[in-house]
Structures are given as C-alpha cells and as structure tokens.
Design a protein around this motif. Structure first.
Motif, PDB file in Angstrom:
ATOM      1  N   LEU A 297      -0.363   9.156  -2.164  1.00 41.26           N
ATOM      2  CA  LEU A 297      -1.244   8.402  -1.767  1.00 41.26           C
ATOM      3  C   LEU A 297      -2.408   8.145  -2.829  1.00 41.26           C
ATOM      4  CD1 LEU A 297      -2.800   9.561   1.704  1.00 41.26           C
ATOM      5  CD2 LEU A 297      -1.802   7.299   0.905  1.00 41.26           C
ATOM      6  N   ASN A 298      -2.847   8.840  -3.988  1.00 42.33           N
ATOM      7  CA  ASN A 298      -3.734   8.374  -5.194  1.00 42.33           C
ATOM      8  C   ASN A 298      -3.074   7.733  -5.930  1.00 42.33           C
ATOM      9  OD1 ASN A 298      -6.258  10.397  -5.148  1.00 42.33           O
ATOM     10  ND2 ASN A 298      -5.049  11.988  -4.532  1.00 42.33           N
ATOM     11  N   PHE A 299      -1.909   7.783  -6.159  1.00 43.01           N
ATOM     12  CA  PHE A 299      -1.255   6.842  -6.723  1.00 43.01           C
ATOM     13  C   PHE A 299      -1.217   5.457  -6.058  1.00 43.01           C
ATOM     14  CE2 PHE A 299       2.706   4.410  -7.943  1.00 43.01           C
ATOM     15  CZ  PHE A 299       2.719   4.228  -9.371  1.00 43.01           C
ATOM     16  N   MET A 300      -1.025   5.535  -5.007  1.00 47.95           N
ATOM     17  CA  MET A 300      -0.967   4.264  -4.244  1.00 47.95           C
ATOM     18  C   MET A 300      -2.228   3.367  -4.303  1.00 47.95           C
ATOM     19  SD  MET A 300       1.819   4.862  -1.097  1.00 47.95           S
ATOM     20  CE  MET A 300       1.813   2.900  -0.553  1.00 47.95           C
ATOM     21  N   ILE A 301      -3.284   4.131  -3.811  1.00 48.93           N
ATOM     22  CA  ILE A 301      -4.627   3.859  -3.978  1.00 48.93           C
ATOM     23  C   ILE A 301      -5.102   3.149  -5.159  1.00 48.93           C
ATOM     24  CG2 ILE A 301      -6.970   4.558  -3.784  1.00 48.93           C
ATOM     25  CD1 ILE A 301      -6.117   6.525  -1.709  1.00 48.93           C
ATOM     26  N   SER A 302      -4.826   3.848  -6.182  1.00 48.85           N
ATOM     27  CA  SER A 302      -5.232   3.337  -7.602  1.00 48.85           C
ATOM     28  C   SER A 302      -4.334   2.208  -8.001  1.00 48.85           C
ATOM     29  CB  SER A 302      -5.036   4.439  -8.667  1.00 48.85           C
ATOM     30  OG  SER A 302      -3.601   4.735  -8.698  1.00 48.85           O
ATOM     31  N   LYS A 303      -3.255   1.901  -7.512  1.00 46.42           N
ATOM     32  CA  LYS A 303      -2.362   0.839  -7.798  1.00 46.42           C
ATOM     33  C   LYS A 303      -2.554  -0.512  -6.883  1.00 46.42           C
ATOM     34  CE  LYS A 303       1.496  -0.697  -9.856  1.00 46.42           C
ATOM     35  NZ  LYS A 303       1.735  -0.688 -11.346  1.00 46.42           N
ATOM     36  N   PHE A 304      -2.767  -0.089  -5.693  1.00 51.84           N
ATOM     37  CA  PHE A 304      -2.904  -1.349  -4.710  1.00 51.84           C
ATOM     38  C   PHE A 304      -4.278  -1.579  -4.090  1.00 51.84           C
ATOM     39  CE2 PHE A 304       1.528   0.395  -4.078  1.00 51.84           C
ATOM     40  CZ  PHE A 304       2.167  -0.695  -4.755  1.00 51.84           C
ATOM     41  N   GLN A 305      -5.176  -0.759  -4.129  1.00 56.41           N
ATOM     42  CA  GLN A 305      -6.651  -0.949  -4.012  1.00 56.41           C
ATOM     43  C   GLN A 305      -7.460  -0.444  -4.970  1.00 56.41           C
ATOM     44  OE1 GLN A 305      -6.885   1.441  -0.074  1.00 56.41           O
ATOM     45  NE2 GLN A 305      -5.728  -0.143   1.001  1.00 56.41           N
ATOM     46  N   THR A 306      -7.291  -1.231  -5.930  1.00 61.24           N
ATOM     47  CA  THR A 306      -8.248  -0.935  -7.285  1.00 61.24           C
ATOM     48  C   THR A 306      -9.588  -1.159  -7.129  1.00 61.24           C
ATOM     49  OG1 THR A 306      -6.103  -1.988  -8.674  1.00 61.24           O
ATOM     50  CG2 THR A 306      -8.393  -1.422  -9.662  1.00 61.24           C
ATOM     51  N   GLN A 307     -10.073  -2.319  -6.542  1.00 62.15           N
ATOM     52  CA  GLN A 307     -11.679  -2.680  -6.146  1.00 62.15           C
ATOM     53  C   GLN A 307     -12.135  -1.381  -5.286  1.00 62.15           C
ATOM     54  OE1 GLN A 307     -13.173  -4.884  -7.818  1.00 62.15           O
ATOM     55  NE2 GLN A 307     -15.100  -3.974  -6.940  1.00 62.15           N
ATOM     56  N   GLU A 308     -11.338  -0.951  -4.358  1.00 65.77           N
ATOM     57  CA  GLU A 308     -11.858   0.019  -3.226  1.00 65.77           C
ATOM     58  C   GLU A 308     -11.805   1.331  -3.767  1.00 65.77           C
ATOM     59  OE1 GLU A 308      -9.798  -2.304  -2.644  1.00 65.77           O
ATOM     60  OE2 GLU A 308      -9.928  -3.282  -0.715  1.00 65.77           O
ATOM     61  N   CYS A 309     -10.707   1.626  -4.667  1.00 62.78           N
ATOM     62  CA  CYS A 309     -10.980   2.871  -5.515  1.00 62.78           C
ATOM     63  C   CYS A 309     -11.965   3.096  -6.487  1.00 62.78           C
ATOM     64  CB  CYS A 309      -9.870   2.918  -6.290  1.00 62.78           C
ATOM     65  SG  CYS A 309      -9.266   4.426  -7.264  1.00 62.78           S
TER      66      CYS A 309
ATOM     67  N   LEU B 149      -2.506   0.036   3.434  1.00 61.76           N
ATOM     68  CA  LEU B 149      -1.757   0.748   2.347  1.00 61.76           C
ATOM     69  C   LEU B 149      -0.559   1.169   2.595  1.00 61.76           C
ATOM     70  CD1 LEU B 149      -2.502   1.624  -0.759  1.00 61.76           C
ATOM     71  CD2 LEU B 149      -2.948   3.795   0.138  1.00 61.76           C
ATOM     72  N   LEU B 150      -0.242   1.705   3.521  1.00 63.68           N
ATOM     73  CA  LEU B 150       1.145   2.381   3.944  1.00 63.68           C
ATOM     74  C   LEU B 150       1.783   1.453   4.709  1.00 63.68           C
ATOM     75  CD1 LEU B 150      -0.304   6.087   4.895  1.00 63.68           C
ATOM     76  CD2 LEU B 150       0.923   4.971   2.789  1.00 63.68           C
ATOM     77  N   THR B 151       1.975   0.233   4.114  1.00 61.86           N
ATOM     78  CA  THR B 151       2.930  -0.698   4.864  1.00 61.86           C
ATOM     79  C   THR B 151       4.220  -0.697   3.935  1.00 61.86           C
ATOM     80  OG1 THR B 151       2.194  -2.261   2.987  1.00 61.86           O
ATOM     81  CG2 THR B 151       1.034  -2.433   4.803  1.00 61.86           C
ATOM     82  N   GLU B 152       5.268  -1.477   4.800  1.00 64.86           N
ATOM     83  CA  GLU B 152       6.699  -1.156   4.287  1.00 64.86           C
ATOM     84  C   GLU B 152       6.818  -1.821   2.889  1.00 64.86           C
ATOM     85  OE1 GLU B 152       9.812  -0.599   5.637  1.00 64.86           O
ATOM     86  OE2 GLU B 152       9.119   0.370   7.489  1.00 64.86           O
ATOM     87  N   GLU B 153       5.902  -2.673   2.413  1.00 63.03           N
ATOM     88  CA  GLU B 153       6.073  -3.498   1.224  1.00 63.03           C
ATOM     89  C   GLU B 153       5.356  -2.567   0.191  1.00 63.03           C
ATOM     90  OE1 GLU B 153       4.292  -7.284  -1.279  1.00 63.03           O
ATOM     91  OE2 GLU B 153       3.717  -7.013   0.929  1.00 63.03           O
ATOM     92  N   TYR B 154       4.284  -2.025   0.372  1.00 67.77           N
ATOM     93  CA  TYR B 154       3.826  -1.146  -0.770  1.00 67.77           C
ATOM     94  C   TYR B 154       4.541   0.265  -0.895  1.00 67.77           C
ATOM     95  CZ  TYR B 154      -0.364  -4.019  -0.807  1.00 67.77           C
ATOM     96  OH  TYR B 154      -1.385  -4.952  -1.181  1.00 67.77           O
ATOM     97  N   LEU B 155       4.908   0.743   0.454  1.00 71.25           N
ATOM     98  CA  LEU B 155       6.006   1.793   0.222  1.00 71.25           C
ATOM     99  C   LEU B 155       7.119   1.578  -0.674  1.00 71.25           C
ATOM    100  CD1 LEU B 155       5.362   3.467   3.852  1.00 71.25           C
ATOM    101  CD2 LEU B 155       4.479   4.454   1.630  1.00 71.25           C
ATOM    102  N   GLU B 156       7.798   0.569  -0.321  1.00 70.75           N
ATOM    103  CA  GLU B 156       9.116   0.104  -1.004  1.00 70.75           C
ATOM    104  C   GLU B 156       8.731   0.153  -2.604  1.00 70.75           C
ATOM    105  OE1 GLU B 156      10.914  -3.104   0.929  1.00 70.75           O
ATOM    106  OE2 GLU B 156      11.284  -1.766   2.669  1.00 70.75           O
ATOM    107  N   THR B 157       7.620  -0.750  -2.844  1.00 72.75           N
ATOM    108  CA  THR B 157       7.358  -0.848  -4.266  1.00 72.75           C
ATOM    109  C   THR B 157       7.024   0.426  -5.043  1.00 72.75           C
ATOM    110  OG1 THR B 157       6.509  -3.188  -3.872  1.00 72.75           O
ATOM    111  CG2 THR B 157       5.644  -2.146  -5.813  1.00 72.75           C
ATOM    112  N   THR B 158       6.465   1.151  -4.107  1.00 70.59           N
ATOM    113  CA  THR B 158       6.142   2.724  -4.870  1.00 70.59           C
ATOM    114  C   THR B 158       7.138   3.463  -5.048  1.00 70.59           C
ATOM    115  OG1 THR B 158       3.860   2.709  -3.601  1.00 70.59           O
ATOM    116  CG2 THR B 158       4.630   4.810  -4.539  1.00 70.59           C
TER     117      THR B 158
END
Length: 324
Positions: A178-190, A262-271
C-alpha cells in the motif's frame, strides 16, 4: 486556513510567488476530504516561461479583485490575496471594493466582518490586507500564528480519527504494498498527508497519539478560533501518551489514503508487474529489489499467506482488494 498558509509558505520557501491567487486557485483533493491543493499553477510557470496570457476576461477580472492596487505581483501580493480569500471563507463574501479618492486608495476591508466575534482573526485579516506592503504581515509571520494551526480544525481532526478507526488491520505485506502504491499512484495526496502528519507531530516523535487527537476534538469550541486544552487534559497528557494508541507516519498515510481509488484492477496489475520476479511471481526478494523493506519479516509474512512464499497475480488481488 492552515493548509492555505502552508501552500503560501512552500512558495515562499522556494522563492516563488503566484501573483493571481483567488479562491478558485484551490480545490479539494476529492469531494469527501478536507485536503486542499493549489490547482492553478500556470501563473507560477509563467514567471519563468513565455506563456500566452489568459484571454478570458472573466478570469482577469476575478483575480484582480484579489490583488492590491498599484502593486507588482510578489509573495507580498499573495499574502494580500490570501487575506481576501480568508475573508471570503468567513463571510462567503468579498470585501468591499477599494475606492480611489484624490489618486489615493481608500479601503476598510473589515466592513463586512462586523458580526465576526474573534478579534484575533480580525486583526490578522487587517494585517494581511494592508495596502502598504511594507507594513503587511509576512508569510513567515503567518506560519507562526498558532491559532491557525490544523489543531484548531475540529472537523479535520475528527476526519483523521474516523479514518484511523475505520482502517482495516493490515499485515506487513499489505502495508509495504500500500505504501508503495500510494507513493506511485497518489503522489500529490501522499505529499499532503505527509505534511499533515508533520504538522500534527509537534514533538517530532515520528508517531501520533490517538488519545491526544481525541482530546483536541473533545475540547475544541466551534465558536472560537483559538484552541485551548483544559487543565485536566493537560495533567493527563502524559498518561494518554503512555497508554494510548500510537500511529506511525506510514500507518497515518494508509489510513488517510483513498483506497477505493487506489486498489483498482489497473493499479494492482501495474504494481504486480513492477514487483514480480522472472517467474512472474511476487516474492520477498523481488519486492526488495524495488522497495526498502525488512526482508526477513516479509519472508515470514509471505510464508503465512502463500505457497512457498510466492504470490500469484490472483492471490495478490485478493489479498489487497479486501482493504477497500
């Protein structure tokens, strides 16, 4: 208001200014949050590049209502504009227009604030909207105003507590991902959430005391701007810190993140594709190549939740999507 001051302070720290601030320059990160970001950044870039000015007359008229007369754009004019924005947030109205009499600007910016009882806020707004910029309050002085602290925003603190309370229990693997995904896909919110954590962590302990946040909400008076903790709470502060639940910066980041988006199919597959090994599986070793982790702890965790310590794409999705 505290978040707006933080944005202004960030600009000043990097020797930048906006020059065309208005209430429309800002927006919420999403409709369900209190997190504010500066979305109109074109004027900042325009200072360093030749960009075509806006041809929209309405846009020009709007931002000029927020600018001091006969003054070049600077961080000082941004302070003036922020004062008008604060006025608008408090009254839902712009101050009266500046009049020019005998070639001199004449203005009483507080006319529409007669019903505002907080004298500190009136004094602050007046200092922000002084026509003489040499006497106008500076960004540094604004940042030092404790009564503008996030700690005075009961609704915001309560939102933090609700999200912390509603955050599901996570194992080490889920936290790492989750920490990896947040920093990767929600940069501004992070960035915003990390800034909020730093503000709340007044003692630089690298964690927050939940009981202390609860005490803030309990003692906040919605009719007052200044936050005061009662004597009983002050006496119990040490006990709360010793016995209360503690939240680390990473746990705070996860709790406040928008996991539904964050936890969508697209983001999970990319991760998964970013972290998988040559065999197309996730392992502690493959994850450690991309993320700094406690590898032994992750190995132990993966042995509990997978076969041979490796995870397939479908297992990965199942493990992560239950956190929505």
């Amino acid at each position: 208001m505290s978040q707006l001051i933080q944005i202004l302070n960030q600009l000043d720290t990097h020797h930048l200014y906006h020059g065309q601030l208005s209430i429309d320059s800002f927006s919420l990160v999403d409709e369900k949050s209190y997190y504010v970001k500066l979305t109109d950044i074109k004027p900042i870039y325009a200072q360093h590049r030749t960009l075509e000015p806006s041809k929209d007359l309405d846009d020009q008229i709007t931002y000029k209502r927020y600018q001091p007369p006969q003054e070049h754009s600077s961080i000082k004019s941004d302070v003036f504009a922020m004062g008008i924005i604060f006025h608008q947030l408090l009254t839902e109205k712009l101050p009266e227009k500046i009049k020019i009499i005998n070639n001199q600007p004449v203005w009483n910016p507080l006319t529409k604030l007669q019903d505002e009882n907080d004298e500190k806020m009136k004094k602050l707004l007046k200092s922000m909207m002084l026509l003489d910029n040499s006497k106008r309050i500076s960004v540094q002085q604004l940042a030092e105003k404790k009564f503008l602290s996030i700690l005075n925003n009961k609704d915001l603190i309560q939102e933090f507590l609700d999200k912390i309370s509603n955050c599901p229990s996570l194992n080490y693997f889920q936290k790492v991902i989750l920490n990896f995904m947040i920093s990767k896909f929600q940069t501004q919110e992070c960035k915003i959430i990390k800034q909020l954590f730093q503000i709340l962590d007044e003692n630089n302990e690298n964690f927050l005391h939940v009981n202390q946040l609860e005490q803030i909400c309990k003692n906040s008076n919605e009719n007052k701007v200044e936050f005061k903790i009662d004597s009983k709470a002050a006496n119990n502060k040490n006990d709360q810190q010793k016995n209360g639940k503690k939240i680390s910066d990473n746990d705070f980041l996860i709790a406040l993140s928008n996991r539904d988006k964050l936890l969508t199919e697209e983001y999970l597959e990319t991760t998964y594709n970013l972290l998988k090994n040559q065999n197309g599986l996730l392992s502690a070793k493959s994850i450690n190549k991309k993320i700094y982790i406690d590898q032994n702890q992750l190995i132990n965790e993966l042995e509990k939740i997978s076969f041979n310590g490796q995870i397939t794409i479908n297992e990965f999705k199942d493990i992560m999507q239950i956190l929505k």
